[in-house]
Motif scaffolding. Structure first.
Motif, PDB file in Angstrom:
ATOM      1  N   VAL A 186       4.596  -4.199  46.212  1.00  0.00           N
ATOM      2  CA  VAL A 186       5.767  -4.759  46.891  1.00  0.00           C
ATOM      3  C   VAL A 186       7.064  -4.608  46.091  1.00  0.00           C
ATOM      4  O   VAL A 186       8.063  -4.100  46.605  1.00  0.00           O
ATOM      5  CB  VAL A 186       5.520  -6.243  47.259  1.00  0.00           C
ATOM      6  CG1 VAL A 186       6.807  -6.948  47.640  1.00  0.00           C
ATOM      7  CG2 VAL A 186       4.521  -6.340  48.396  1.00  0.00           C
ATOM      8  N   GLU A 187       7.081  -5.076  44.848  1.00  0.00           N
ATOM      9  CA  GLU A 187       8.340  -5.058  44.091  1.00  0.00           C
ATOM     10  C   GLU A 187       8.793  -3.636  43.754  1.00  0.00           C
ATOM     11  O   GLU A 187       9.990  -3.371  43.667  1.00  0.00           O
ATOM     12  CB  GLU A 187       8.250  -5.919  42.837  1.00  0.00           C
ATOM     13  CG  GLU A 187       8.048  -7.400  43.121  1.00  0.00           C
ATOM     14  CD  GLU A 187       9.016  -8.006  44.135  1.00  0.00           C
ATOM     15  OE1 GLU A 187      10.155  -7.503  44.284  1.00  0.00           O
ATOM     16  OE2 GLU A 187       8.649  -8.989  44.791  1.00  0.00           O
ATOM     17  N   TYR A 188       7.845  -2.720  43.588  1.00  0.00           N
ATOM     18  CA  TYR A 188       8.197  -1.318  43.362  1.00  0.00           C
ATOM     19  C   TYR A 188       8.869  -0.750  44.606  1.00  0.00           C
ATOM     20  O   TYR A 188       9.918  -0.101  44.532  1.00  0.00           O
ATOM     21  CB  TYR A 188       6.937  -0.523  43.009  1.00  0.00           C
ATOM     22  CG  TYR A 188       7.127   0.963  42.969  1.00  0.00           C
ATOM     23  CD1 TYR A 188       7.981   1.549  42.044  1.00  0.00           C
ATOM     24  CD2 TYR A 188       6.430   1.797  43.843  1.00  0.00           C
ATOM     25  CE1 TYR A 188       8.156   2.928  41.999  1.00  0.00           C
ATOM     26  CE2 TYR A 188       6.596   3.176  43.802  1.00  0.00           C
ATOM     27  CZ  TYR A 188       7.462   3.733  42.880  1.00  0.00           C
ATOM     28  OH  TYR A 188       7.629   5.090  42.840  1.00  0.00           O
ATOM     29  N   PHE A 189       8.309  -1.028  45.782  1.00  0.00           N
ATOM     30  CA  PHE A 189       8.873  -0.554  47.049  1.00  0.00           C
ATOM     31  C   PHE A 189      10.303  -1.068  47.218  1.00  0.00           C
ATOM     32  O   PHE A 189      11.229  -0.304  47.507  1.00  0.00           O
ATOM     33  CB  PHE A 189       8.001  -1.011  48.216  1.00  0.00           C
ATOM     34  CG  PHE A 189       8.572  -0.654  49.569  1.00  0.00           C
ATOM     35  CD1 PHE A 189       8.401   0.620  50.096  1.00  0.00           C
ATOM     36  CD2 PHE A 189       9.276  -1.595  50.311  1.00  0.00           C
ATOM     37  CE1 PHE A 189       8.931   0.953  51.335  1.00  0.00           C
ATOM     38  CE2 PHE A 189       9.804  -1.268  51.555  1.00  0.00           C
ATOM     39  CZ  PHE A 189       9.630   0.008  52.065  1.00  0.00           C
ATOM     40  N   TYR A 190      10.493  -2.381  47.029  1.00  0.00           N
ATOM     41  CA  TYR A 190      11.820  -2.950  47.243  1.00  0.00           C
ATOM     42  C   TYR A 190      12.838  -2.451  46.210  1.00  0.00           C
ATOM     43  O   TYR A 190      14.023  -2.303  46.524  1.00  0.00           O
ATOM     44  CB  TYR A 190      11.775  -4.479  47.302  1.00  0.00           C
ATOM     45  CG  TYR A 190      11.106  -4.977  48.554  1.00  0.00           C
ATOM     46  CD1 TYR A 190      11.468  -4.471  49.800  1.00  0.00           C
ATOM     47  CD2 TYR A 190      10.097  -5.924  48.513  1.00  0.00           C
ATOM     48  CE1 TYR A 190      10.850  -4.905  50.969  1.00  0.00           C
ATOM     49  CE2 TYR A 190       9.478  -6.373  49.670  1.00  0.00           C
ATOM     50  CZ  TYR A 190       9.852  -5.853  50.896  1.00  0.00           C
ATOM     51  OH  TYR A 190       9.238  -6.275  52.049  1.00  0.00           O
ATOM     52  N   ALA A 191      12.387  -2.166  44.996  1.00  0.00           N
ATOM     53  CA  ALA A 191      13.292  -1.610  43.982  1.00  0.00           C
ATOM     54  C   ALA A 191      13.762  -0.215  44.403  1.00  0.00           C
ATOM     55  O   ALA A 191      14.950   0.117  44.272  1.00  0.00           O
ATOM     56  CB  ALA A 191      12.607  -1.555  42.617  1.00  0.00           C
ATOM     57  N   LEU A 192      12.845   0.581  44.926  1.00  0.00           N
ATOM     58  CA  LEU A 192      13.221   1.920  45.408  1.00  0.00           C
ATOM     59  C   LEU A 192      14.213   1.824  46.557  1.00  0.00           C
ATOM     60  O   LEU A 192      15.198   2.569  46.611  1.00  0.00           O
ATOM     61  CB  LEU A 192      11.984   2.700  45.869  1.00  0.00           C
ATOM     62  CG  LEU A 192      10.956   3.077  44.809  1.00  0.00           C
ATOM     63  CD1 LEU A 192       9.775   3.807  45.455  1.00  0.00           C
ATOM     64  CD2 LEU A 192      11.579   3.938  43.715  1.00  0.00           C
ATOM     65  N   LYS A 193      13.958   0.923  47.490  1.00  0.00           N
ATOM     66  CA  LYS A 193      14.813   0.787  48.672  1.00  0.00           C
ATOM     67  C   LYS A 193      16.178   0.207  48.308  1.00  0.00           C
ATOM     68  O   LYS A 193      17.193   0.602  48.875  1.00  0.00           O
ATOM     69  CB  LYS A 193      14.129  -0.057  49.748  1.00  0.00           C
ATOM     70  CG  LYS A 193      12.841   0.585  50.282  1.00  0.00           C
ATOM     71  CD  LYS A 193      13.099   1.999  50.756  1.00  0.00           C
ATOM     72  CE  LYS A 193      11.848   2.735  51.172  1.00  0.00           C
ATOM     73  NZ  LYS A 193      12.102   4.154  51.472  1.00  0.00           N
ATOM     74  N   LEU A 194      16.208  -0.719  47.341  1.00  0.00           N
ATOM     75  CA  LEU A 194      17.484  -1.268  46.887  1.00  0.00           C
ATOM     76  C   LEU A 194      18.320  -0.163  46.241  1.00  0.00           C
ATOM     77  O   LEU A 194      19.515  -0.028  46.511  1.00  0.00           O
ATOM     78  CB  LEU A 194      17.244  -2.418  45.902  1.00  0.00           C
ATOM     79  CG  LEU A 194      18.489  -3.145  45.408  1.00  0.00           C
ATOM     80  CD1 LEU A 194      19.252  -3.796  46.562  1.00  0.00           C
ATOM     81  CD2 LEU A 194      18.096  -4.200  44.383  1.00  0.00           C
ATOM     82  N   HIS A 195      17.674   0.630  45.416  1.00  0.00           N
ATOM     83  CA  HIS A 195      18.345   1.764  44.762  1.00  0.00           C
ATOM     84  C   HIS A 195      18.895   2.731  45.825  1.00  0.00           C
ATOM     85  O   HIS A 195      20.037   3.198  45.713  1.00  0.00           O
ATOM     86  CB  HIS A 195      17.355   2.466  43.823  1.00  0.00           C
ATOM     87  CG  HIS A 195      17.923   3.667  43.147  1.00  0.00           C
ATOM     88  ND1 HIS A 195      18.731   3.583  42.041  1.00  0.00           N
ATOM     89  CD2 HIS A 195      17.814   4.983  43.429  1.00  0.00           C
ATOM     90  CE1 HIS A 195      19.078   4.794  41.657  1.00  0.00           C
ATOM     91  NE2 HIS A 195      18.540   5.661  42.487  1.00  0.00           N
ATOM     92  N   GLU A 196      18.104   3.011  46.855  1.00  0.00           N
ATOM     93  CA  GLU A 196      18.553   3.905  47.941  1.00  0.00           C
ATOM     94  C   GLU A 196      19.810   3.354  48.611  1.00  0.00           C
ATOM     95  O   GLU A 196      20.765   4.094  48.854  1.00  0.00           O
ATOM     96  CB  GLU A 196      17.463   4.049  49.008  1.00  0.00           C
ATOM     97  CG  GLU A 196      16.409   5.058  48.686  1.00  0.00           C
ATOM     98  CD  GLU A 196      15.333   5.122  49.770  1.00  0.00           C
ATOM     99  OE1 GLU A 196      15.592   4.760  50.947  1.00  0.00           O
ATOM    100  OE2 GLU A 196      14.206   5.533  49.426  1.00  0.00           O
ATOM    101  N   TRP A 197      19.793   2.052  48.922  1.00  0.00           N
ATOM    102  CA  TRP A 197      20.952   1.458  49.593  1.00  0.00           C
ATOM    103  C   TRP A 197      22.185   1.470  48.694  1.00  0.00           C
ATOM    104  O   TRP A 197      23.294   1.738  49.159  1.00  0.00           O
ATOM    105  CB  TRP A 197      20.646   0.033  50.075  1.00  0.00           C
ATOM    106  CG  TRP A 197      20.144   0.029  51.489  1.00  0.00           C
ATOM    107  CD1 TRP A 197      18.909  -0.368  51.927  1.00  0.00           C
ATOM    108  CD2 TRP A 197      20.860   0.442  52.661  1.00  0.00           C
ATOM    109  NE1 TRP A 197      18.830  -0.220  53.304  1.00  0.00           N
ATOM    110  CE2 TRP A 197      20.010   0.271  53.772  1.00  0.00           C
ATOM    111  CE3 TRP A 197      22.145   0.945  52.879  1.00  0.00           C
ATOM    112  CZ2 TRP A 197      20.398   0.583  55.076  1.00  0.00           C
ATOM    113  CZ3 TRP A 197      22.536   1.263  54.175  1.00  0.00           C
ATOM    114  CH2 TRP A 197      21.664   1.081  55.250  1.00  0.00           C
ATOM    115  N   VAL A 198      22.002   1.188  47.412  1.00  0.00           N
ATOM    116  CA  VAL A 198      23.148   1.214  46.493  1.00  0.00           C
ATOM    117  C   VAL A 198      23.765   2.608  46.472  1.00  0.00           C
ATOM    118  O   VAL A 198      24.990   2.756  46.537  1.00  0.00           O
ATOM    119  CB  VAL A 198      22.742   0.743  45.072  1.00  0.00           C
ATOM    120  CG1 VAL A 198      23.785   1.144  44.031  1.00  0.00           C
ATOM    121  CG2 VAL A 198      22.544  -0.768  45.056  1.00  0.00           C
ATOM    122  N   THR A 199      22.939   3.641  46.423  1.00  0.00           N
ATOM    123  CA  THR A 199      23.490   5.003  46.371  1.00  0.00           C
ATOM    124  C   THR A 199      24.110   5.419  47.706  1.00  0.00           C
ATOM    125  O   THR A 199      25.032   6.234  47.718  1.00  0.00           O
ATOM    126  CB  THR A 199      22.429   6.031  45.923  1.00  0.00           C
ATOM    127  OG1 THR A 199      21.309   5.992  46.800  1.00  0.00           O
ATOM    128  CG2 THR A 199      21.962   5.758  44.501  1.00  0.00           C
TER     129      THR A 199
END
Length: 193
Positions: free
Chosen positions: A31-44
């Motif tokens: 879960v936390e790995y998935f959300y970290a990837l998605k947060l990074h995607e949104w920031v970029t």
């Protein structure tokens, strides 16, 4: 490998220890790995020229979140706020530890901490970008699941609070999210009240 890549690798390895998993597009993720990837995607997406500090913060915003469960705190708003405050400091400390191990300078580490701790929200553009991205991750990946668990009244309250946290670029980015019919109806009710 750059220091940025090393830090991402260490953040990701840590978050892959998340005991909860989810399935997205037929692939299983911690879960936390998935959300970290998605947060990074949104920031970029929100800031294609994001600074190194903002990129680092996006990947470690909730690092190790499972290690401090909400159930360790009293029920109610006071317990919730204490949990969130303690959790933010925990994430910042864990990020500091990893960034120090990779050899980042004190200024970069301090800046990452400021973003993770959401210091000067509303007045610091990078902190606001992070907040926008966090809200967008919630709306895109967690909103539908929450609809099934909470009353309509509670969902409307959550959506109104989420909307209030976002600045114009975050709100505009919601137009790119494919919402379910139930989510669209709730958003319409929440934002038109």
């Amino acid at each position: 490998m750059t220091k940025l890549e090393q830090a991402f690798e260490l953040f990701d390895a840590y978050n892959k220890n998340s005991p909860e998993h989810l399935v997205y597009e037929e692939k299983e993720y911690p879960v936390e790995y998935f959300y970290a990837l998605k947060l990074h995607e949104w920031v970029t997406k929100l800031d294609p020229d994001a600074s190194e500090s903002l990129l680092l913060a996006s990947r470690c915003q909730h690092i190790g979140r499972w290690e401090s469960p909400r159930s360790n705190y009293p029920e109610g708003r006071v317990g919730y706020l204490k949990w969130r405050s303690d959790l933010s400091r925990y994430h910042a400390a864990k990020a500091t530890e990893i960034l120090t191990s990779v050899g980042f300078d004190a200024d970069t580490i301090d800046r990452v901490r400021q973003i993770v701790l959401k210091q000067r929200l509303k007045s610091d553009p990078e902190v606001q970008t992070m907040e926008n991205a966090l809200c967008l991750v919630f709306l895109q990946y967690q909103f539908d699941d929450l609809i099934t668990k909470l009353t309509e009244e509670k969902m409307i309250d959550i959506l109104q609070k989420t909307w209030a946290k976002m600045s114009a670029p975050g709100r505009e980015a919601t137009a790119t999210i494919q919402f379910s019919e139930a989510a669209k109806a709730l958003l319409a009710k929440s934002l038109n009240d």
